[in-house]
Every structure is written in structure tokens, then in C-alpha cells.
Design an enzyme around this catalytic site. Sequence first.
Site, mmCIF file in Angstrom:
data_model
loop_
_atom_site.group_PDB
_atom_site.id
_atom_site.type_symbol
_atom_site.label_atom_id
_atom_site.label_comp_id
_atom_site.label_asym_id
_atom_site.label_seq_id
_atom_site.Cartn_x
_atom_site.Cartn_y
_atom_site.Cartn_z
ATOM 1 N N SER A 1 1.105 5.017 1.708
ATOM 2 C CA SER A 1 1.270 5.017 0.110
ATOM 3 C C SER A 1 0.477 3.548 -0.515
ATOM 4 O O SER A 1 0.375 2.677 0.343
ATOM 5 C CB SER A 1 2.756 4.785 -0.380
ATOM 6 O OG SER A 1 3.066 4.274 -1.453
ATOM 7 N N TYR B 1 11.654 1.540 0.998
ATOM 8 C CA TYR B 1 10.246 2.335 1.118
ATOM 9 C C TYR B 1 9.263 1.501 1.298
ATOM 10 O O TYR B 1 8.280 1.682 2.010
ATOM 11 C CB TYR B 1 10.159 2.857 -0.255
ATOM 12 C CG TYR B 1 8.898 3.987 -0.315
ATOM 13 C CD1 TYR B 1 9.339 5.307 0.190
ATOM 14 C CD2 TYR B 1 7.858 3.573 -1.000
ATOM 15 C CE1 TYR B 1 8.215 6.243 -0.020
ATOM 16 C CE2 TYR B 1 6.950 4.552 -1.025
ATOM 17 C CZ TYR B 1 6.851 5.875 -0.501
ATOM 18 O OH TYR B 1 6.000 6.531 -0.456
#
Length: 255
Positions: free
Chosen positions: A137, A150
Site C-alpha cells: 500500500s 494497517y
Amino acid sequence: MKNALITGGTSGIGLGIAGHFAANGYNLLVNGLERNGADIAKELAAEYKVKVVFSSANLMHPEQIREMVQQAEQELGQVDVLVNNAGIQYVAPVDEFPEDKWDAILAVNLSSSFHTSKAVWKGMKERKFGRIINIASAHALRASEFKAAYVAAKHGIAGLTKVLALEGAPYNITCNAICPGYVRTPLVEAQISDQAKAHQMSEADVIEKVMLKKQPVKQFVDVCAIAQMALLLASPMSSQLTGTMMPIDGGWSAQ
């Protein structure tokens, strides 16, 4: 014909990658928790005329991961390409972040990639060929508020990618991470509503002022761009391309 194992391969980015690999002649094991996962696998097989098998392994459990890899080896013959794509998300301020959510996100988004990589490693070493592709990401390179677990997991994926690249180099095993910006997947759709609550703003404002604010190219990332990059990284010609973080983030990481 080569074989790929794709976690989280029955929805979102993973399904896009699965379709692109199948269209290019790869046999697949696709993993996911969707109830219609087996049907999705059958549809991919019928459309692209390749072998596609399905695993409902829960990636929070290492023993299920090992069983999934064994299934791939038994039904496909071997695993040439591993795509660690599965991920979950939860958004909350750190002082309100549920500890069980932290544990789950670290297990699925980080630890499962270690367990899958470990499980395919022996075979890749013996064959002197392997391609491991981690779907990280932009949050492997940058941080955002309310995403403690995350961001921590994706930064961990960046480190794991580099270690696997170093250890795999003598055996023609490469490991790279693709770092997308925001892609409009079911996971992001859920984030939009969660972010709206966390930031106390409308969903439209979340898209404009929170998500795409950091991307100079004011568009969600196209799944096809990620799938094409994954196919490149899977290629035998990519042996010199390893240990990298490949941003596909509309310029986010350029800032």
C-alpha cells in the site's frame, strides 16, 4: 504454463490480478472467504481455459495457510508465483483502537505473508525459480491518521519484502511489493463510511478531502494497473527486479 497462488483472490485487487494472470495462461489457486469463492474459481477457469482451484483458508491461522499451499502443490503441481494480497482494515483513533482489531490486522496483513512465503520457499529454492509479490500500500511508505494497525502492518510488509529478496537472490527467487494508492474496492468502500464517522464528515468529502487529497492525480487507482505490474514482476525476465517497493499511487509518494 506456470502456476500462481493468490490470497484474497476472489474480490477486489486480488480478483483483478487473478483474471489478468489467467488471461495470460497461468493456472491458479485463489483464496478467499467469500461464500461464492468456488463459483468464482469455476468462472475464471471457464472464461480463460486454465485450471483454477479455490481455498477458503482463513489466513489468521498458520495451519490453514500450510494446508492451502499443500493443496496448491497437489492440485497444480507447484507454486511458481505467490501473490500476497489478502487484507483487512479498521479505522479508529489510537486510544479507541480495539486490541482484537490490531491483532487481526497484523495477522492477516503481515503475518500471513510470512507464513505463505515460508510454505512455498522450499519448492522455489529446489526449482531455482520463484516470484513473491506482496500487495502492500502507499501506507507501506507513508502514514495516515486512524490507521495504526494497517500502517504498521504495511511497513512490516516492506521490511519482509527486502529480507526475502536478499535471502532469495541466490536461488532466483525475487520478492517485490506493489504499493497502490486508493483503489475503489469493497475494502475501500467500507473505509469511506468508517472514515466519515472518524472525521465527522460526509462520504463525498472523505473521498475528496481525505482519500484523494494525498494523490496529485485525483483518481482512484485502476486495478488493471496493479495487475499488469504484478504480471511483470512474475515474469522470468524480472530476475534483476527484487526488493523493491513499486508505488502506483497517483504521485502520493512523490510528495
